[in-house]
Scaffold this motif. Structure first.
Motif, PDB file in Angstrom:
ATOM      1  N   ILE A  92      37.640  23.720  49.511  1.00 42.83           N
ATOM      2  CA  ILE A  92      38.618  23.382  48.461  1.00 42.83           C
ATOM      3  C   ILE A  92      37.969  23.247  47.083  1.00 42.83           C
ATOM      4  CG2 ILE A  92      40.160  22.307  50.118  1.00 42.83           C
ATOM      5  CD1 ILE A  92      38.380  20.024  47.747  1.00 42.83           C
ATOM      6  N   ALA A  93      36.645  23.416  47.012  1.00 39.41           N
ATOM      7  CA  ALA A  93      35.945  23.322  45.732  1.00 39.41           C
ATOM      8  C   ALA A  93      36.412  24.431  44.789  1.00 39.41           C
ATOM      9  CB  ALA A  93      34.438  23.414  45.942  1.00 39.41           C
ATOM     10  N   GLY A  94      36.722  24.048  43.563  1.00 38.57           N
ATOM     11  CA  GLY A  94      37.193  25.018  42.579  1.00 38.57           C
ATOM     12  C   GLY A  94      38.685  25.270  42.625  1.00 38.57           C
ATOM     13  N   GLU A 121      41.547  19.627  44.422  1.00 40.19           N
ATOM     14  CA  GLU A 121      40.598  18.666  43.873  1.00 40.19           C
ATOM     15  C   GLU A 121      41.313  17.430  43.338  1.00 40.19           C
ATOM     16  OE1 GLU A 121      37.922  20.340  41.066  1.00 40.19           O
ATOM     17  OE2 GLU A 121      37.018  21.745  42.489  1.00 40.19           O
ATOM     18  N   GLU A 122      42.427  17.631  42.651  1.00 43.17           N
ATOM     19  CA  GLU A 122      43.199  16.510  42.118  1.00 43.17           C
ATOM     20  C   GLU A 122      43.723  15.627  43.250  1.00 43.17           C
ATOM     21  OE1 GLU A 122      44.779  14.268  38.962  1.00 43.17           O
ATOM     22  OE2 GLU A 122      43.653  16.143  38.755  1.00 43.17           O
ATOM     23  N   ALA A 123      44.273  16.250  44.286  1.00 41.02           N
ATOM     24  CA  ALA A 123      44.818  15.492  45.413  1.00 41.02           C
ATOM     25  C   ALA A 123      43.720  14.722  46.145  1.00 41.02           C
ATOM     26  CB  ALA A 123      45.535  16.437  46.373  1.00 41.02           C
ATOM     27  N   PRO A 178      26.573  17.230  47.079  1.00 44.38           N
ATOM     28  CA  PRO A 178      27.603  16.973  46.061  1.00 44.38           C
ATOM     29  C   PRO A 178      27.293  17.613  44.713  1.00 44.38           C
ATOM     30  CG  PRO A 178      27.133  14.975  47.284  1.00 44.38           C
ATOM     31  CD  PRO A 178      26.107  15.986  47.709  1.00 44.38           C
ATOM     32  N   ARG A 179      26.037  17.614  44.319  1.00 50.68           N
ATOM     33  CA  ARG A 179      25.674  18.176  43.008  1.00 50.68           C
ATOM     34  C   ARG A 179      25.750  19.701  43.000  1.00 50.68           C
ATOM     35  NH1 ARG A 179      23.944  14.193  39.807  1.00 50.68           N
ATOM     36  NH2 ARG A 179      23.118  12.293  40.765  1.00 50.68           N
ATOM     37  N   GLU A 180      25.546  20.325  44.181  1.00 52.23           N
ATOM     38  CA  GLU A 180      25.574  21.791  44.263  1.00 52.23           C
ATOM     39  C   GLU A 180      26.967  22.340  44.522  1.00 52.23           C
ATOM     40  OE1 GLU A 180      22.772  22.048  47.465  1.00 52.23           O
ATOM     41  OE2 GLU A 180      21.192  22.760  46.133  1.00 52.23           O
ATOM     42  N   LEU A 181      27.868  21.495  44.969  1.00 53.80           N
ATOM     43  CA  LEU A 181      29.214  21.943  45.289  1.00 53.80           C
ATOM     44  C   LEU A 181      29.950  22.313  43.994  1.00 53.80           C
ATOM     45  CD1 LEU A 181      30.447  22.007  48.164  1.00 53.80           C
ATOM     46  CD2 LEU A 181      31.770  19.980  47.534  1.00 53.80           C
ATOM     47  N   PRO A 182      30.598  23.496  43.919  1.00 51.51           N
ATOM     48  CA  PRO A 182      31.233  23.946  42.671  1.00 51.51           C
ATOM     49  C   PRO A 182      32.569  23.268  42.389  1.00 51.51           C
ATOM     50  CG  PRO A 182      31.574  25.582  44.376  1.00 51.51           C
ATOM     51  CD  PRO A 182      30.673  24.532  44.982  1.00 51.51           C
ATOM     52  N   LEU A 201      36.230  13.821  40.276  1.00 53.30           N
ATOM     53  CA  LEU A 201      35.941  14.028  41.691  1.00 53.30           C
ATOM     54  C   LEU A 201      34.440  14.235  41.899  1.00 53.30           C
ATOM     55  CD1 LEU A 201      36.759  14.476  44.619  1.00 53.30           C
ATOM     56  CD2 LEU A 201      37.242  16.875  44.060  1.00 53.30           C
ATOM     57  N   LYS A 202      33.828  15.003  41.036  1.00 49.68           N
ATOM     58  CA  LYS A 202      32.382  15.231  41.116  1.00 49.68           C
ATOM     59  C   LYS A 202      31.640  13.899  41.053  1.00 49.68           C
ATOM     60  CE  LYS A 202      29.133  18.588  40.794  1.00 49.68           C
ATOM     61  NZ  LYS A 202      29.072  19.803  41.624  1.00 49.68           N
TER      62      LYS A 202
END
Length: 235
Positions: free
Chosen positions: A110-112, A117-119, A142-146, A152-153
């Motif tokens: 669900i990244a990007g 992401e909002e939900a 977490p840091r590498e996930l787009p 959320l990040k």
């Protein structure tokens, strides 16, 4: 406690994926902390754990085990493999805050995606505010996930993060022997090495193979020997 709404997701837990039959190898710390996450009596305040690593390193096993442990304690838990459920729509996240433990697998799926992401960000907040727990697994840290949503990040980077390491060949042998012993089978080192040199390198595939051998051994009333494996598997 009010009974949670049952989500018609068609997702089943593997009842053989427990903490007891999980061979951690280099992932002992992750195993210990996930077990603590499920222990409401421990007085531990950590509510968000993030597991990451390649496919087959045991992320999903730990998530299934966590859900099973919670259910054994009479506490509602839910497991969602996000990569398999994208076509259900983001609305599947709306009712998750009622569960004591939410396990979200394959977060990279669900990244990007802004709506997802909002939900997910709002779900994080609802779980945190109600004192519930969240266990996440993904292919990357977490840091590498787009992830595009900055809030959320930020939430993800505050998690207790564990990189899941693949098992060595020796660890795979011990994991197979542990699983075999739980089934009442005796798997010698010699037979185990024979399986590892000819079978799949994936632990899930190796466990499926062991289940097949268990059934064949029971039916034939024979022990697990190399001649029996050759005969049964055509190796």
């Amino acid at each position: 406690m009010k009974e949670p709404i049952q989500l018609p997701l068609g997702v089943r837990l593997r009842d053989d994926a427990t903490f007891v039959n999980y061979y951690p190898g280099a992932n002992a710390a992750a195993l210990g902390y996930v077990e603590r996450l499920c222990d409401a009596e421990a007085g531990w305040t950590e509510s968000l754990i993030y597991l990451w690593g390649k496919q087959g390193v045991g992320r999903t096993h730990l998530m299934h085990a966590a859900c099973l442990r919670m259910e054994q304690q009479g506490q509602p838990a839910v497991y969602l493999p996000l990569a398999q459920l994208l076509d259900r729509g983001v609305g599947i996240l709306d009712y998750l805050a009622q569960y004591e433990l939410v396990c979200l697998d394959d977060l990279q799926a669900i990244a990007g995606k802004p709506e997802w992401e909002e939900a997910l960000f709002h779900l994080f907040n609802r779980l945190r505010d109600s004192g519930r727990r969240l266990l996440i697994a993904a292919s990357h840290s977490p840091r590498e996930l787009p992830v595009k949503l900055a809030d959320l990040k930020s939430r993800l980077t505050l998690a207790l993060v564990f990189q899941m390491r693949p098992l060595s060949d020796e660890d795979k042998l011990r994991a197979l022997q542990l699983r075999a012993s739980r089934r009442g089978l005796h798997l010698t080192d010699e037979v185990g090495h024979f399986i590892l040199t000819r079978g799949s390198r994936s632990m899930s595939a190796l466990f499926d193979l062991l289940e097949r051998l268990d059934q064949a051994s029971l039916q034939a009333q024979r022990k697990l020997t190399i001649p029996f494996l050759k005969e049964t598997l055509g190796w």
